[in-house]
Design a protein around this motif. Structure first.
Motif, PDB file in Angstrom:
ATOM      1  N   UNK A 112      -7.066  -1.937  -4.183  1.00  0.00           N
ATOM      2  CA  UNK A 112      -5.673  -2.320  -4.359  1.00  0.00           C
ATOM      3  C   UNK A 112      -5.488  -2.910  -5.751  1.00  0.00           C
ATOM      4  N   UNK A 116      -1.809  -7.919  -5.926  1.00  0.00           N
ATOM      5  CA  UNK A 116      -2.240  -8.182  -4.554  1.00  0.00           C
ATOM      6  C   UNK A 116      -3.712  -7.891  -4.340  1.00  0.00           C
ATOM      7  N   UNK A 117      -4.230  -6.939  -5.083  1.00  0.00           N
ATOM      8  CA  UNK A 117      -5.661  -6.701  -5.042  1.00  0.00           C
ATOM      9  C   UNK A 117      -6.285  -7.235  -6.322  1.00  0.00           C
ATOM     10  N   UNK A 149      -1.041   6.175  -1.480  1.00  0.00           N
ATOM     11  CA  UNK A 149      -0.113   5.413  -0.649  1.00  0.00           C
ATOM     12  C   UNK A 149       0.381   4.145  -1.327  1.00  0.00           C
ATOM     13  N   UNK A 176       4.169   6.739   5.727  1.00  0.00           N
ATOM     14  CA  UNK A 176       3.934   6.305   7.104  1.00  0.00           C
ATOM     15  C   UNK A 176       5.097   6.667   8.014  1.00  0.00           C
ATOM     16  N   UNK A 178       7.338   4.877   9.071  1.00  0.00           N
ATOM     17  CA  UNK A 178       8.579   4.231   8.652  1.00  0.00           C
ATOM     18  C   UNK A 178       9.207   4.934   7.444  1.00  0.00           C
ATOM     19  N   UNK A 182       2.544   2.906   2.096  1.00  0.00           N
ATOM     20  CA  UNK A 182       1.951   1.704   2.683  1.00  0.00           C
ATOM     21  C   UNK A 182       2.384   0.448   1.940  1.00  0.00           C
ATOM     22  N   UNK A 183       2.569   0.550   0.634  1.00  0.00           N
ATOM     23  CA  UNK A 183       2.967  -0.643  -0.115  1.00  0.00           C
ATOM     24  C   UNK A 183       4.479  -0.712  -0.300  1.00  0.00           C
ATOM     25  N   UNK A 305       9.233  -0.987  -6.963  1.00  0.00           N
ATOM     26  CA  UNK A 305       8.160  -0.456  -6.116  1.00  0.00           C
ATOM     27  C   UNK A 305       8.613  -0.278  -4.678  1.00  0.00           C
TER      28      UNK A 305
ATOM     29  N   UNK B  54      -0.921  -1.693  12.321  1.00  0.00           N
ATOM     30  CA  UNK B  54      -1.721  -0.468  12.275  1.00  0.00           C
ATOM     31  C   UNK B  54      -3.213  -0.744  12.461  1.00  0.00           C
ATOM     32  N   UNK B 100       1.280  -5.173   3.770  1.00  0.00           N
ATOM     33  CA  UNK B 100       1.324  -5.958   2.528  1.00  0.00           C
ATOM     34  C   UNK B 100       2.554  -6.868   2.443  1.00  0.00           C
ATOM     35  N   UNK B 104       3.503 -10.390   0.199  1.00  0.00           N
ATOM     36  CA  UNK B 104       4.575 -10.537  -0.782  1.00  0.00           C
ATOM     37  C   UNK B 104       5.444 -11.734  -0.446  1.00  0.00           C
ATOM     38  N   UNK B 175      -4.683   3.298   6.797  1.00  0.00           N
ATOM     39  CA  UNK B 175      -3.738   2.222   7.127  1.00  0.00           C
ATOM     40  C   UNK B 175      -3.412   1.350   5.908  1.00  0.00           C
ATOM     41  N   UNK B 176      -3.818   1.775   4.711  1.00  0.00           N
ATOM     42  CA  UNK B 176      -3.476   1.027   3.498  1.00  0.00           C
ATOM     43  C   UNK B 176      -4.270  -0.259   3.329  1.00  0.00           C
ATOM     44  N   UNK B 178      -7.507  -2.222   1.835  1.00  0.00           N
ATOM     45  CA  UNK B 178      -8.501  -2.054   0.780  1.00  0.00           C
ATOM     46  C   UNK B 178      -9.440  -3.247   0.713  1.00  0.00           C
ATOM     47  N   UNK B 180     -11.714  -5.694  -1.795  1.00  0.00           N
ATOM     48  CA  UNK B 180     -11.900  -6.149  -3.169  1.00  0.00           C
ATOM     49  C   UNK B 180     -13.376  -6.316  -3.487  1.00  0.00           C
ATOM     50  N   UNK B 186      -7.282  -6.639   1.101  1.00  0.00           N
ATOM     51  CA  UNK B 186      -5.851  -6.628   0.822  1.00  0.00           C
ATOM     52  C   UNK B 186      -5.262  -5.494   1.643  1.00  0.00           C
TER      53      UNK B 186
END
Lengths: 820, 223
Positions: A112, A116-117, A149, A176, A178, A182-183, A305, B54, B100, B104, B175-176, B178, B180, B186
């Motif tokens: 990521x 965030x990553x 994604x 997805x 929705x 994903x982000x 984004x 998920x 995520x 945020x 499922x997004x 990850x 680190x 994350x």
């Protein structure tokens, strides 16, 4: 034949799944399939060939995860080379008649991106660049970026492809249920960004079966001026009697995909679970379809984004508050790198309902490229509306555009050759909606007609860079009406001409018009209303101005943009709400038990009330008396309660926020900004660590107790922390770390501080720290929570403040001596 | 009893029932007040329907050797895991995330309102645990008796095994989720774990803290 040429009049068929077929051939879970290019070349070639035989025009090399995170440079080279060789062999061996190409397959890195990553954007670009270079070297025909994604990672990959080869680039994202990545990105947001960056085809793959992707596909077809790709899964996998089965069979799959090809999909294939059978069925099903023309959509938009903002008939609000011009406090924040101040301006404007936020951080004495990029990165971590990059500095513009996660608004270009030569290439590379000022080498033309002529000239030049007029928005310039009585009329007339005759959108910074006049809000908002009536598409404005917001909501209500006047009514309620609510709640606070109303409000953590009561008290009580006799005692009650475990962290924080709201009122009332004589403290989350919640809590409490806190943020290198402490003469440094892996960075920081600032005390805290850790790395104090940090800081303050006072007076004397 | 098939499946769950007492526990509150309850309500309103629930998972065969557990895609040197999986023929490896968006929101409110930032953290923790419980229940229905879930970092199972888990499940594209460099995940509100599948009913089925060696943990449940 060139694939882009072929695409003009033909459908392109892609291949289907690879992973599922490899598992059938014996690939084990956790085994890297890319290695099979070398260990099992015959199997890979056989799969590729079966796709070509089934009618695929393009097969993707078996390089989904081929990157330097997984392989050494040497192995990566070998893998890409073998992968391309396998595909080439399949192409030669296949007996199918159709056109055949080989695409270098690029999948996500699996990491990521920051914030965030922990994967830096430029590192991601370099990672993809290495794979792209190898693919180009070994002779692929195009680059196929797929299953992405995250929008930011997609941007990194596309940038890497564009910068490292001249091949066509197809970009496909995984949505997805929705209908979002994903982000969080919507299809419209992705179309805006990828078109702006000039991908050659864009679309959708993986995640779901074709039926579940209909909506996403339709949104692509509605918004995209590029050919659209569809490469769905064979539905979802299920395990039935020990067998993995996908729930959409070839017949249904090809029927569904062919239906979408009829609606405009031009590039189609399959993803997980699909086999050559699916592709041959699809080729058959769609054989009597003729490809529909790819039309230009003429959509003017920017994106973040998460979503795209389209410029249509209802005006777009662009918040102007992130701009140092004429703002002393903002300039000070820029100079001392107080990023939180800037972020809060962004957050508040978003809450006020603007659609886009202008970001201008230009000051002569700062490194604007660095500051602007930093501001853009940090803003896009906490707000989700698009940004307008506002700078005259070309290198700052480029570096901010590069890091922007979406299609930015670019402010600005003008009719001067020099300006167009600098800005248009950036827009052509990174995409963007360009604000073009109608002025040129001869200055700002007086009449609307002449400004229109400059606009025409700008359009002609933009076209040379392939920039369409939909990606330009003209600012015909607001001049000060008190200096030039006809100025407003000419501007309005230019707005109307550009909008209605040229068919291009317009934007104005409205506030200039009233300069030098009393009650500027009245002039501004009336001018704004007139401009909207003349066809203005966007305004750079102050969303805190009630008059401006009134004009905006009233205009929308009057022009049928606001169904049932619901937005207008909701807005009008905010105009009266603040007064009445605080009145009623205040009562409930003041009637409860003993203690003053303000103390109660702080203890209960009621922000609005604490602020309202403070405002009232300030009419009869000295600010410092309120602090010393009301706020600090209340905070102490809560703090002691916390230490005795009768008050919990959420309550401590709520009280701290209420106290902060009261302090804000007190600051406003005080002439000098230095309300406190306590010492400075520099705090930071150490290098390599990105967790800052705990640090933010400590900051809030320290500020409550009157300390001057310099918060350097997270992931801060030792030298930056020590330098700042030295610069502001701080007797205390606070360091935070959450992970065991970043404790060494903490130790490093302490060592450097000991060397450079031997008298400085160091407090450490964070989830992994213990007294033992703290002792081992040589900190002065381990604070298990924020209150303990405050108590220690108070202690140090008592010891040092006399000295610092003395020192600062000494400095003052020295300075006056020097001046004399 | 289905045969073991190591295909990786994904599943989206409906939002699990909210457990306010768990939220309070994660927020560090023992005795709640109306103000705290209001704060929870405000935060739940902010969250709205922004979370996703998920999971991706696979069913893998299991074997034991002298001092290692053979997880089929990797070997795990862990006495505690071995004890946990005792009597199992296979296990479910899963990765779960609530997405995520919560990260945020925590970042945003961490700046504007640390109280909300803190409460959002607590709610996020409650949500992901709720998702894991829902998944656990689903697995129990589909596969038979289950053992308590076991994650990297529990007892003597090293965090580094996350790398193997991520290679086996590929949760980033499913499922997004990850990983680190420092083995943190994350989105942050995520869990990876092993659930042992057993032919016989196991004791100690409910998730608890008894096996954990971190006795000074402020979140430790006293059951």
């Amino acid at each position: 034949m060139n694939i882009k040429e072929y695409l003009k009049d033909n459908f392109i068929y892609l291949d289907g799944g690879m992973g599922t077929l490899l598992q059938k051939e014996g690939l084990l879970p956790g085994e890297l399939p890319e290695r099979w290019n070398i260990s099992h070349p015959d199997i890979i070639t056989k799969i590729h060939r079966s796709y070509y035989d089934a009618g695929s025009n393009v097969v993707n090399t078996n390089t989904f995860g081929a990157n330097l995170l997984k392989f050494s440079p040497k192995e990566l080279d070998e893998i890409v080379k073998a992968a391309v060789t396998n595909a080439k062999r399949a192409k030669e061996e296949s007996s199918a008649k159709g056109e055949k190409w080989i695409a270098l397959d690029i999948g996500p890195s699996g990491r990521m991106l920051a914030p965030y990553g922990d994967f830096d954007f430029e590192d991601a670009v370099s990672l993809f660049a290495e794979t792209v270079k190898l693919g180009a070297k070994y002779g692929v025909d195009l680059i196929f970026i797929e299953t992405m994604n995250d929008s930011y990672e997609t941007k990194a990959a596309l940038l890497a492809a564009k910068e490292n080869c001249d091949l066509p680039v197809f970009v496909s994202n995984a949505y997805g249920e929705d209908g979002k990545l994903m982000t969080g990105a919507s299809p419209s947001a992705m179309v805006a960004m990828l078109e702006g960056m000039r991908a050659d085809a864009i679309g959708i793959n993986c995640s779901l079966g074709p039926k579940a992707l209909i909506k996403v596909a339709e949104e692509y077809l509605e918004k995209s001026s590029l050919p659209v790709i569809l490469k769905p899964n064979a539905g979802l996998p299920k395990v039935i009697g020990g067998e993995t089965v996908y729930d959409v069979l070839p017949e249904e799959f090809s029927e569904d995909v062919a239906t979408l090809m009829e609606k405009g999909i031009r590039i189609a294939g399959g993803c997980c679970g699909t086999t050559p059978e699916y592709i041959s069925s699809l080729v058959k099903k769609s054989s009597n379809l003729s490809p529909s023309a790819i039309t230009k959509k003429n959509i003017t938009c920017v994106s973040s984004y998460t979503h795209a903002v389209e410029f249509k008939d209802s005006p777009i609000l662009i918040g102007e508050r992130i701009n140092p011009t004429g703002k002393k406090r903002f300039k000070e924040a820029l100079k001392c790198g107080d990023m939180d101040y800037i972020l809060n301006e962004g957050i508040c404007q978003q809450e006020k309902g603007v659609h886009i936020i202008d970001v201008n951080v230009g000051l002569p004495e700062i490194d604007e490229a660095k500051m602007l990029t930093d501001a853009v990165c940090r803003l896009q971590a906490v707000i989700n509306i698009p940004l307008q990059i506002d700078t005259a500095n070309v290198s700052a513009m480029e570096s901010a555009l590069r890091r922007y996660n979406g299609k930015a608004m670019i402010n600005s270009v003008n009719g001067k050759k020099e300006s167009m030569d600098a800005v248009f290439p950036l827009a052509a590379k990174y995409g963007g909606l360009i604000v073009a000022l109608t002025l040129d080498e001869n200055g700002i033309p007086k009449s609307a007609e002449e400004r229109y002529a400059v606009a025409e000239k700008i359009l002609v030049e933009a076209e040379k860079y392939g920039i369409d007029k939909k990606d330009i928005i003209f600012d015909p310039l607001t001049l000060t009406v008190s200096a030039e009585p006809d100025a407003a009329k000419e501007t309005l007339s230019a707005v109307s001409m550009i909008k209605h005759k040229m068919g291009v959108h317009t934007s104005l910074g409205v506030s200039n018009v009233s300069f030098g006049l009393p009650h500027r809000d009245a002039i501004n908002s009336t001018f704004f209303a007139n401009a909207m009536a003349s066809g203005l598409s966007a305004a750079i404005m102050n969303p805190y101005s009630a008059e401006m917001m009134k004009a905006y909501y009233a205009f929308r209500a009057l022009n049928s943009f606001d169904e049932n006047f619901s937005e207008y009514i909701a807005f009008s309620q905010t105009l009266t709400e603040t007064v009445t609510i605080t009145e009623s709640k205040k009562e409930s606070v003041s009637t409860s038990e003993q203690g003053s109303a303000l103390q109660k409000a702080v203890i209960k953590g009621l922000c609005d009330q604490a602020a309202a009561i403070t405002r009232e008290m300030l009419e009869s009580t000295k600010p410092l008396t309120i602090v010393q006799e009301e706020i600090i005692p209340a905070l102490n009650i809560v703090g002691t309660g916390f230490e005795n475990k009768t008050v919990y962290l959420p309550q401590l924080l709520m009280s701290a926020e209420a106290a902060k709201a009261a302090f804000e009122e007190i600051k406003k009332a005080m002439s000098s900004s230095n309300a406190s004589d306590k010492c400075s403290i520099v705090i930071a989350t150490v290098k390599g660590d990105v967790h800052d919640i705990g640090k933010n809590i400590v900051k809030l409490l320290l500020e409550n107790y009157g300390f001057r806190v310099y918060d350097l943020g997270k992931d801060v290198p030792p030298e930056v922390i020590v330098e700042k402490a030295s610069e502001v003469n701080a007797p205390i440094i606070g360091l935070s770390a959450l992970m065991t892996t970043t404790v060494p960075a903490m130790e490093e920081t302490i060592k450097l501080a000991r060397k450079k600032l031997p008298n400085c005390k160091i407090i450490v805290g964070g989830a992994v720290l213990t007294q033992e850790y703290s002792d081992a790395i040589g900190a002065d104090k381990y604070a298990k929570d924020a209150m303990e940090a405050v108590r220690y800081a108070e202690e140090i303050n008592k010891k040092t403040c006399r000295f610092t006072h003395f020192a600062s007076q000494l400095n003052f004397k020295q300075a006056s001596v020097a001046r004399d | 009893m289905p045969m073991i098939n190591s295909a990786i499946l994904t599943k989206t769950f409906p939002p699990p029932q909210i457990d306010r007492s768990e939220i309070l526990r994660y927020a560090g509150v023992e005795n709640t007040t109306p103000e705290i309850e209001n704060l929870i309500d405000e935060c739940l309103l902010l969250i709205g329907d922004k979370l996703t629930y998920k999971v991706c998972y696979g069913n893998f065969p299991l074997a034991f050797s002298e001092d290692e557990v053979n997880l089929s895609f990797t070997m795990a040197k862990s006495e505690k895991l071995k004890a946990n999986l005792c009597g199992c023929r296979s296990f479910i490896l899963f990765a779960a995330t609530i997405g995520l968006e919560i990260d945020r929101m925590i970042a945003l409110y961490g700046k504007t309102s640390p109280a909300k930032g803190h409460m959002l953290q607590a709610i996020g923790a409650e949500r992901i645990e709720g998702l894991c419980d829902a998944f656990n229940q689903y697995i129990a229905e589909e596969y038979g008796y289950t053992k308590p879930r076991f994650s990297p970092g529990y007892g003597d199972l090293p965090l580094e095994i996350q790398k193997d888990f991520f290679r086996a499940l590929e949760p980033s594209r499913r499922i997004g989720l990850t990983l680190n460099e420092s083995m943190l995940m994350t989105p942050s509100k995520s869990v990876t774990a092993i659930i042992g599948i057993s032919d016989t009913k196991c004791e100690n089925k409910k998730q608890n803290c008894n096996d954990c060696t971190k006795h000074n943990c402020s979140y430790r449940r006293t059951l």
